[in-house]
Scaffold this active site. Structure first.
Site, short mmCIF file in Angstrom:
data_model
loop_
_atom_site.label_atom_id
_atom_site.label_comp_id
_atom_site.label_asym_id
_atom_site.label_seq_id
_atom_site.Cartn_x
_atom_site.Cartn_y
_atom_site.Cartn_z
N SER A 287 -7.93 19.83 22.53
CA SER A 287 -7.87 21.28 22.75
C SER A 287 -6.75 21.55 23.74
O SER A 287 -6.26 20.63 24.41
CB SER A 287 -9.21 21.75 23.32
OG SER A 287 -9.12 23.06 23.84
N THR B 75 -15.37 14.59 10.10
CA THR B 75 -16.63 14.93 10.76
C THR B 75 -16.62 16.42 11.12
O THR B 75 -15.56 17.04 11.24
CB THR B 75 -16.87 14.09 12.03
OG1 THR B 75 -15.97 14.52 13.07
CG2 THR B 75 -16.66 12.60 11.74
N ILE C 10 -12.89 24.44 11.44
CA ILE C 10 -11.70 23.64 11.19
C ILE C 10 -11.98 22.52 10.20
O ILE C 10 -11.17 22.23 9.31
CB ILE C 10 -11.15 23.07 12.52
CG1 ILE C 10 -10.59 24.20 13.38
CG2 ILE C 10 -10.09 22.00 12.27
CD1 ILE C 10 -10.28 23.79 14.80
N TYR D 232 -17.30 21.78 28.32
CA TYR D 232 -16.41 21.68 27.17
C TYR D 232 -15.03 21.21 27.62
O TYR D 232 -14.43 20.31 27.03
CB TYR D 232 -16.31 23.03 26.45
CG TYR D 232 -15.43 23.00 25.23
CD1 TYR D 232 -15.92 22.52 24.01
CD2 TYR D 232 -14.10 23.43 25.28
CE1 TYR D 232 -15.11 22.48 22.88
CE2 TYR D 232 -13.29 23.40 24.17
CZ TYR D 232 -13.79 22.93 22.96
OH TYR D 232 -12.98 22.88 21.85
N ALA E 274 -17.64 18.72 9.17
CA ALA E 274 -17.01 19.30 7.97
C ALA E 274 -17.76 20.49 7.40
O ALA E 274 -17.34 21.04 6.38
CB ALA E 274 -16.90 18.21 6.89
N SER E 275 -18.85 20.90 8.03
CA SER E 275 -19.68 21.96 7.44
C SER E 275 -19.23 23.37 7.80
O SER E 275 -19.74 24.34 7.24
CB SER E 275 -21.14 21.77 7.85
OG SER E 275 -21.28 21.80 9.26
#
Length: 345
Positions: free
Chosen positions: A145, A16, A22, A158, A18-19
């Site tokens: 993270s 996911t 990373i 975040y 993926a555009s």
């Protein structure tokens, strides 16, 4: 039950986000190593271009347009993978976005939207993936993270979402262990990475945001993800900075708070006046920002992470270190003057 994972060349991998960043780096690296791919993101045009480029290199790739914050769309992506490839072996929950601004300033609507992607996207992807992986075995890989273990000012939501991802991932892992399910569950914890993270983020500040150093290359995270797809790992810290931050948060939280107060406001603020606040990818993809792995950080970007390599391959590292020490000892012995047994002068 010990989980047996396949070599990459025998795997179908769902990624996911993926555009860009990373996710895109991981897709390209996995394709080079022979994996078949299911690329998932909101930007269908970018996915089509990426998939076409990978197919031209000989990879087997399909793409699915989906918003991970919507469970039905995530389920549709899984069904497409099963219908096309007969299933999947690794599922990577990578999609994520950030907001820069003080907690009191960020609208509740924006805060909830961030959680839809960063947290609920991981929940949706994980639970859908596990339904399939429990029947045949495989790997679930979630992107946390360094902020899974601590927090920074100006990215409160975040930080909170990555804490939530850690709690959910750890809980799910234990439940699968108790069931004896043949599923490896890994949480990846990168330090700051040179991706499209900042351009995608929504900004409430009066200047453009920037990432605090040290900053690492996305290839290092992609390599960690693909390592976890083949060999079970509980957690992987990408970059020594990530491990140092986590360890300091655990052993000296007040010290870390003081450092954050002193450094992290300045280090996340650039000298460039802020642009249009609505120019972000929080709710929808922005044309021109997908299809790129890196933002192109102007400062130092670390292309290697010795700490991460050592933790992923401890035996190889130990052998290399031992050989290095042996060579050093040999060199020192040859360069050291020999003592004779003749008469003293």
């Amino acid at each position: 039950m010990k989980t047996q994972l396949k070599p990459l060349a025998e795997q179908v991998i769902v990624i996911t986000g993926a555009s860009s960043g990373i996710g895109l780096t991981t897709a390209r690296m996995a394709a080079e190593r022979g994996a078949r791919l299911v690329l998932v993101a909101r930007n269908g045009e970018a996915l089509e271009t990426i998939a076409g480029d990978l197919r031209a290199l000989g990879a087997e790739v399909i793409h699915v347009v989906a918003d991970v914050g919507k469970e039905d769309e995530v389920r549709a992506a899984a069904r497409t993978a099963i219908e096309h490839f007969g299933g999947f072996d690794t599922w990577v929950n990578n999609a994520g976005v950030s907001i820069f601004g003080r907690n009191e300033e960020v609208s509740r609507e924006d805060q909830r939207r961030l959680f839809d992607t960063n947290f609920w996207g991981v929940v949706h992807g994980s639970l859908v993936a596990v339904e399939h992986l429990k029947t045949k075995g495989g790997a679930l890989i979630n992107l946390g993270s360094e902020l899974s273990d601590t927090a920074v000012p100006l990215q409160g939501m975040y930080s909170a979402s990555k804490h939530a991802v850690k709690g959910f991932t750890d809980s799910l892992r234990i439940e699968l262990m108790e069931e004896g399910a043949p599923v490896s569950v890994t949480l990846i914890k990168p330090a700051a990475i040179d991706t499209m993270f900042v351009p995608h983020a929504k900004n409430y500040m009066d200047v453009e945001p920037k990432l605090p150093p040290p900053i690492y290359a996305p290839d290092l995270v992609a390599n960690a993800i693909l390592e976890a797809a083949q060999t079970p790992h509980r957690d992987i810290y990408v970059g020594a900075a990530s491990k140092l931050t986590s360890s300091t948060a655990h052993h000296a939280p007040a010290v870390l708070d003081a450092l954050m107060k002193r450094l992290m406001f300045k280090q996340q603020r650039s000298q460039t006046p802020a642009g249009d606040r609505d120019d972000n990818s929080l709710y929808a993809p922005v044309p021109g920002r997908d299809g790129r792995e890196r933002q192109g950080h102007k400062g130092i970007v670390f292309e290697t992470a010795p700490y991460t390599s050592a933790t992923l391959h401890p035996k190889t590292t130990a052998v290399a270190l031992g050989a290095g020490l042996a060579l050093l000892a040999l060199w020192q012995s040859r360069s050291r003057p020999r003592r004779g047994f003749g008469m003293a002068r």
